[in-house]
Design a protein around this motif. Structure first.
Motif, mmCIF file in Angstrom:
data_model
loop_
_atom_site.group_PDB
_atom_site.id
_atom_site.type_symbol
_atom_site.label_atom_id
_atom_site.label_comp_id
_atom_site.label_asym_id
_atom_site.label_seq_id
_atom_site.Cartn_x
_atom_site.Cartn_y
_atom_site.Cartn_z
ATOM 1 N N ILE B 49 93.423 91.050 27.320
ATOM 2 C CA ILE B 49 92.211 91.034 26.498
ATOM 3 C C ILE B 49 92.509 90.273 25.203
ATOM 4 O O ILE B 49 93.520 90.517 24.539
ATOM 5 C CB ILE B 49 91.757 92.481 26.146
ATOM 6 C CG1 ILE B 49 91.482 93.273 27.435
ATOM 7 C CG2 ILE B 49 90.530 92.470 25.226
ATOM 8 C CD1 ILE B 49 91.229 94.759 27.217
ATOM 9 N N LEU B 50 91.603 89.327 24.838
ATOM 10 C CA LEU B 50 91.651 88.682 23.520
ATOM 11 C C LEU B 50 90.604 89.394 22.668
ATOM 12 O O LEU B 50 89.429 89.363 22.982
ATOM 13 C CB LEU B 50 91.332 87.196 23.616
ATOM 14 C CG LEU B 50 92.384 86.300 24.283
ATOM 15 C CD1 LEU B 50 91.865 84.864 24.368
ATOM 16 C CD2 LEU B 50 93.680 86.350 23.482
ATOM 17 N N MET B 51 91.074 90.047 21.608
ATOM 18 C CA MET B 51 90.177 90.916 20.845
ATOM 19 C C MET B 51 90.029 90.404 19.410
ATOM 20 O O MET B 51 90.990 90.398 18.635
ATOM 21 C CB MET B 51 90.779 92.336 20.817
ATOM 22 C CG MET B 51 90.047 93.353 19.961
ATOM 23 S SD MET B 51 88.497 93.895 20.682
ATOM 24 C CE MET B 51 89.127 94.963 21.997
ATOM 25 N N ASP B 52 88.807 89.979 19.073
ATOM 26 C CA ASP B 52 88.532 89.641 17.665
ATOM 27 C C ASP B 52 88.474 90.962 16.893
ATOM 28 O O ASP B 52 87.873 91.928 17.330
ATOM 29 C CB ASP B 52 87.191 88.899 17.575
ATOM 30 C CG ASP B 52 86.895 88.463 16.150
ATOM 31 O OD1 ASP B 52 87.855 88.387 15.331
ATOM 32 O OD2 ASP B 52 85.708 88.215 15.841
ATOM 33 N N LEU B 53 89.131 91.002 15.710
ATOM 34 C CA LEU B 53 89.144 92.273 14.963
ATOM 35 C C LEU B 53 87.863 92.474 14.163
ATOM 36 O O LEU B 53 87.389 93.575 14.002
ATOM 37 C CB LEU B 53 90.372 92.328 14.033
ATOM 38 C CG LEU B 53 91.729 92.533 14.737
ATOM 39 C CD1 LEU B 53 92.864 92.465 13.717
ATOM 40 C CD2 LEU B 53 91.771 93.850 15.504
ATOM 41 N N GLY B 54 87.297 91.352 13.619
ATOM 42 C CA GLY B 54 86.126 91.477 12.757
ATOM 43 C C GLY B 54 84.815 91.443 13.525
ATOM 44 O O GLY B 54 84.019 90.533 13.352
ATOM 45 N N LEU B 55 84.627 92.483 14.379
ATOM 46 C CA LEU B 55 83.403 92.516 15.205
ATOM 47 C C LEU B 55 82.322 93.347 14.515
ATOM 48 O O LEU B 55 82.632 94.266 13.773
ATOM 49 C CB LEU B 55 83.727 93.150 16.559
ATOM 50 C CG LEU B 55 84.638 92.345 17.493
ATOM 51 C CD1 LEU B 55 85.069 93.234 18.648
ATOM 52 C CD2 LEU B 55 83.905 91.107 17.994
ATOM 53 N N PRO B 56 81.041 92.995 14.794
ATOM 54 C CA PRO B 56 79.979 93.854 14.260
ATOM 55 C C PRO B 56 79.933 95.180 15.031
ATOM 56 O O PRO B 56 80.326 95.237 16.184
ATOM 57 C CB PRO B 56 78.710 93.025 14.504
ATOM 58 C CG PRO B 56 79.036 92.113 15.630
ATOM 59 C CD PRO B 56 80.526 91.861 15.576
ATOM 60 N N GLY B 57 79.456 96.234 14.363
ATOM 61 C CA GLY B 57 79.409 97.545 15.006
ATOM 62 C C GLY B 57 80.804 98.112 15.146
ATOM 63 O O GLY B 57 81.541 98.191 14.168
ATOM 64 N N LEU B 58 81.163 98.467 16.370
ATOM 65 C CA LEU B 58 82.516 98.956 16.618
ATOM 66 C C LEU B 58 83.468 97.774 16.478
ATOM 67 O O LEU B 58 83.358 96.794 17.215
ATOM 68 C CB LEU B 58 82.603 99.559 18.026
ATOM 69 C CG LEU B 58 83.986 100.109 18.434
ATOM 70 C CD1 LEU B 58 84.340 101.346 17.618
ATOM 71 C CD2 LEU B 58 84.024 100.402 19.926
ATOM 72 N N ASP B 59 84.374 97.838 15.529
ATOM 73 C CA ASP B 59 85.235 96.673 15.281
ATOM 74 C C ASP B 59 86.412 96.625 16.248
ATOM 75 O O ASP B 59 86.567 97.498 17.110
ATOM 76 C CB ASP B 59 85.697 96.640 13.812
ATOM 77 C CG ASP B 59 86.541 97.840 13.434
ATOM 78 O OD1 ASP B 59 87.128 98.478 14.333
ATOM 79 O OD2 ASP B 59 86.623 98.161 12.223
ATOM 80 N N GLY B 60 87.216 95.608 16.114
ATOM 81 C CA GLY B 60 88.307 95.361 17.046
ATOM 82 C C GLY B 60 89.316 96.491 17.096
ATOM 83 O O GLY B 60 89.845 96.819 18.156
ATOM 84 N N TRP B 61 89.587 97.114 15.918
ATOM 85 C CA TRP B 61 90.560 98.216 15.893
ATOM 86 C C TRP B 61 90.021 99.397 16.692
ATOM 87 O O TRP B 61 90.719 99.991 17.493
ATOM 88 C CB TRP B 61 90.840 98.651 14.450
ATOM 89 C CG TRP B 61 91.519 97.595 13.625
ATOM 90 C CD1 TRP B 61 92.840 97.310 13.654
ATOM 91 C CD2 TRP B 61 90.909 96.728 12.688
ATOM 92 N NE1 TRP B 61 93.115 96.294 12.781
ATOM 93 C CE2 TRP B 61 91.936 95.904 12.154
ATOM 94 C CE3 TRP B 61 89.604 96.533 12.232
ATOM 95 C CZ2 TRP B 61 91.689 94.930 11.201
ATOM 96 C CZ3 TRP B 61 89.374 95.573 11.274
ATOM 97 C CH2 TRP B 61 90.410 94.766 10.766
ATOM 98 N N GLY B 62 88.713 99.698 16.430
ATOM 99 C CA GLY B 62 88.078 100.833 17.123
ATOM 100 C C GLY B 62 88.039 100.598 18.628
ATOM 101 O O GLY B 62 88.359 101.487 19.428
ATOM 102 N N ALA B 63 87.680 99.368 19.004
ATOM 103 C CA ALA B 63 87.582 99.045 20.426
ATOM 104 C C ALA B 63 88.954 99.179 21.098
ATOM 105 O O ALA B 63 89.081 99.748 22.177
ATOM 106 C CB ALA B 63 87.042 97.630 20.587
ATOM 107 N N THR B 64 89.997 98.655 20.414
ATOM 108 C CA THR B 64 91.348 98.745 20.955
ATOM 109 C C THR B 64 91.751 100.205 21.182
ATOM 110 O O THR B 64 92.312 100.567 22.224
ATOM 111 C CB THR B 64 92.347 98.078 19.986
ATOM 112 O OG1 THR B 64 91.934 96.729 19.757
ATOM 113 C CG2 THR B 64 93.759 98.089 20.551
ATOM 114 N N GLN B 65 91.424 101.052 20.174
ATOM 115 C CA GLN B 65 91.758 102.467 20.295
ATOM 116 C C GLN B 65 91.149 103.068 21.568
ATOM 117 O O GLN B 65 91.810 103.799 22.305
ATOM 118 C CB GLN B 65 91.223 103.213 19.067
ATOM 119 C CG GLN B 65 92.335 103.601 18.105
ATOM 120 C CD GLN B 65 91.770 104.174 16.807
ATOM 121 O OE1 GLN B 65 90.648 103.855 16.399
ATOM 122 N NE2 GLN B 65 92.541 105.022 16.178
#
Lengths: 674, 121
Positions: B49-65
């Motif tokens: 997965i390539l995950m942008d950290l600065g996402l709207p709503g649930l951000d990249g850190w939250g999504a990764t978790q």
């Protein structure tokens, strides 16, 4: 026993007569018993009734006859005395002189002697007696008897002793007195003076031969008068005053005399009255040098004058209160225009100034004032309302004044009107808040702009990279140069945006440091790798050596600083060397790490060094075109290094090279924020 | 062929990532925000997965978790893309379980090299 001169004369005559009579009687012998008896009766009567003491004593000095007056003087009865001799009555201290007198009397041709000496009364008291002694001899010149007539002079001797004591006392006083003392008689003639008198006048003693009295109006030379007149600043007035005092002896005299040499003497003189108070015996004059006291008084007066001028002319209200605030010692006139109340109102009621304080400020002002009364050095600010309704801000400061023992003796204070300053402060606060608001807005704008600018730029760079890759694959070499220029310009633009961002963050105090522990050698190697390409392009040989160390700092920002310095060195050096040296420094102020970057590049002249760290500065337009860059790198690096608690310094010589040293605390958590 | 999930809100970046990945021979699926990224990961179970950290709503850190919390997706390698190179951002990302990160602006050929260490096309 008070003997008037008449009585004394009478006694003397009588004693001579008696002595003569006795002698005659004995001489005549026993011519006729009857005549003898008669004569004896007569003399016994005279002898017995004489108003002064008489005694007849034998050659052994034992009493043969004593009269009533003699018994009275020595306090013994006649019977007692007839068993005694002169030796029994003589005062122990006068025994020797008494014997000498007696011997002299016996041997001498005169046959008479008059002595004053002490005897002992029967009750032990000392009796001073003047005695007139005569000896009676027979025709063969043998001693028959002593005839002694005595007079009690105890009282006179006591008076003389008292007088002597008083005289010594006066002499002692004269000797120790700081005042010069002079005594003049009723005519104003100088009869005596002390040495101190001459000293005070600064008259050299050898000038005064000391012939006294010295006449006020004499024809002879008057050395003391002449010396005094020569020294007095106004001799006319001085002399007139002396004559006036002679004419009016009862007049009190206390004056200051100014001398030509600038000194001031004080004179006090008083009449010397006779015992009955009826007439003047003269005048005692006391002189002292009060020059120093006058000078001190003058200094004090001058100091007071200065204080008054200061206090009355300053625009601040200067006040002095008693420690209990019950009394106001001083309030300067500035009180009246500021408070719109009279200074008198303060003197009458030292707390009346408080009445003008606005009700809402009264409590806090009172609280501060109470602390002032306890001796605290405090200031308060409050508002007052003047009678014309005007509201004024006052700043009131108080300072305790303590004596040598630390006791609070006064409270002094300064109250000043600060209405204008308050207004200015308020404006300043408004202005600052406005500026801060504007700055916040700027920061938000920059952050937003930076994001907004970067997003499309990222796309531009990305697509350019894709294009470059695909063109390269398809062999479209003629386009590749252009596309690489697009990528280069885009990268530069991105760097510029990042740097402007960094700078604005630092300046807005929003740059946060995130200290972590990391390996310094690894960081330096990383930077070496990053600049490899640039170094190779400029034919720069890079050498790196460093102390291994785990440091605690913001890794990203340390890297940014090091990268900036090493990058610059490579950029401004061609066909040369760049030497990077990392050093641990452990000092009393903690652990530091220093990175020195030395190059053999173009160098910087003295004028250039001054503006080297300023924003948007490259040394000239040509440099800029030739080397590129934003001109922000060094400014940012230095600001970052200082934010970390360190610094960047430089030593450089034009055409020889530069050496930049970046030092930062290696073991302290860097402070966040500004 | 290995499947890569790209979670990125910016269309241009998404397109660039997609084109570079396809050139390498990967298959690509997209998600445009954190929530859909978590969902797609669970549905497709990609190889990376390539995950942008600065996402709207649930951000990249939250999504990764969340992806790490789901046993199905817990072991999928995640490479974070961050615009903020601040160490704090990276530290937080490492804490929630990323395997590597790449700072923006992305240098695509470098990123491809990084991906190749986890999966082959």
């Amino acid at each position: 026993m008070n003997l008037t001169p008449t009585v004394i004369l009478f006694c003397l005559a009588l004693s001579a007569a008696i002595a003569w009579g006795i002698a005659k009687a004995i001489d005549r012998g026993l011519r006729t018993r009857r005549g003898l008896r008669k004569s004896e009766q007569l003399f016994r009567k005279v002898f017995e009734d004489a108003p002064f003491g008489m005694s007849v004593s034998g050659p052994d000095r034992r009493f043969m006859h004593v009269n009533a007056a003699f018994c009275h003087v020595v306090g013994y009865s006649r019977q007692e005395l007839l068993g005694l001799g002169w030796g029994d009555l003589t005062h122990p201290d006068d025994v020797v002189p008494s014997r000498q007198t007696t011997d002299q009397l016996r041997r001498g041709p005169e046959g008479r002697a008059e002595v004053e000496q002490r005897y002992l009364h029967r009750n032990g008291a000392v009796v001073w007696m003047r005695s007139r002694n005569s000896v009676v001899r027979d025709s063969g010149d043998s001693l028959l008897c002593h005839v002694v007539q005595v007079e009690d002079i105890t009282e006179r001797r006591q008076t003389e002793e008292a007088l002597e004591f008083q005289n010594s006392l006066i002499r002692a006083i004269q000797e120790v007195s700081m005042d010069g003392i002079l005594v003049a008689d009723a005519a104003g003639n100088i009869t005596s003076y002390t040495k101190r008198f001459l000293d005070v006048w600064q008259i050299p003693a050898p000038d005064i031969p000391g012939h006294l009295p010295e006449y006020l109006d004499g024809d002879e030379p008057q050395p003391i008068w002449s010396a005094i007149i020569a020294r007095v600043k106004e001799p006319g007035a001085f002399t007139a005053r002396i004559r006036q005092l002679v004419s009016y002896p009862d007049e009190k005299d206390n004056c200051e005399i100014e001398l030509k040499d600038g000194r001031t003497l004080e004179r006090y003189s008083c009449n010397l009255q006779s015992g009955d108070g009826r007439h003047s015996l003269g005048r005692a004059v006391f002189i002292r040098d009060i020059t120093e006291r006058k000078q001190a008084e003058e200094a004090l007066r001058s100091s007071e004058e200065k204080f008054r001028q200061l206090a009355e002319n300053i625009h601040e209200v200067f006040w002095i209160l008693s420690p209990s605030a019950e009394e106001c010692f001083f309030v300067s006139p500035a009180y009246e225009p500021i408070w719109g109340r009279t200074c008198d109102s303060i003197y009458q009621n030292p707390l009346s100034w408080q009445l003008a304080i606005l009700p809402e400020d009264r409590e806090s002002a009172h609280a501060v004032f109470s602390r002032q009364l306890l001796g605290e050095d405090v200031a308060s600010e409050y508002r007052i309302q003047a009678p014309d309704g005007q509201i004024k801000w006052i700043r009131d400061r108080a300072f305790p004044v303590r004596d040598g023992a630390g006791e609070l003796v006064r409270i002094v204070g300064i109250a000043e009107e600060i209405t204008e300053r308050k207004r200015y402060e308020a404006e300043l606060i408004d202005a600052r808040e406005g500026a801060e608001e504007a700055n916040r807005a700027k920061s938000v704008f920059l952050a937003t702009m930076s994001h907004e600018l970067r997003t499309p730029l990222n796309a531009i760079l990305g697509f350019a990279e894709l294009l470059e890759l695909e063109m390269s694959e398809r062999g479209l070499e003629e386009w590749l140069t252009d596309i690489r220029k697009i990528r280069g310009a885009g990268s530069h633009l991105l760097d510029l945006i990042s740097e402007v961002m960094d700078l604005s963050k630092i300046e807005a105090g929003r740059m946060e440091l995130h200290p972590v522990t990391f390996d310094m050698e690894a960081l330096l190697l990383e930077v070496m790798t990053s600049v490899e390409a640039l170094a190779a392009k400029n034919s720069v040989e890079i050498r790196m050596s460093c102390d291994e160390a785990q440091v605690s700092a913001d890794r990203l920002r340390v890297r940014q600083c090091v990268f900036n310095l090493v990058g610059n060195a490579c950029k401004f050096t061609h066909d040369g060397k760049v030497t990077v040296t990392g050093t641990c420094e452990n000092g009393p102020d903690g652990d530091w790490y220093a990175v020195q970057v030395a190059d053999t590049g173009i160098g910087i002249g003295p004028e250039g060094l001054g503006k080297l760290f300023s924003e948007f500065t490259q040394l000239d337009a040509l440099t800029n075109r030739k080397y590129g860059g934003s001109g922000l790198g060094l400014a940012i690096s230095r600001k970052l290094s200082r934010l970390m608690g360190g610094d960047i310094s430089v030593a450089s010589e034009l055409g020889v090279g530069s050496a930049f040293t970046f030092r930062f605390p290696a073991s302290r958590p860097a402070s966040a924020g500004k | 062929m290995a499947l890569i999930l790209v979670v990125e809100d910016d269309a241009d970046n998404r397109e660039l990532l997609t084109r570079f990945l396809r050139r390498q021979g990967y298959r690509v699926v997209h998600a445009i925000d954190g929530l859909s990224g978590v969902k797609t990961a669970a549905e497709c179970v990609p190889d990376l997965i390539l995950m942008d950290l600065g996402l709207p709503g649930l951000d990249g850190w939250g999504a990764t978790q969340r992806i790490r919390a789901n046993p199905i997706t817990a072991r999928i390698p995640i490479i974070a893309l961050t615009a903020h190179a601040l160490s704090d951002d990276v530290t937080r990302a490492v804490e929630v379980g990323i395997d590597a990160y790449e700072t923006k602006p992305v240098v695509y050929q470098r990123l491809m090299g990084k991906i190749a260490t986890f999966v082959s096309p």
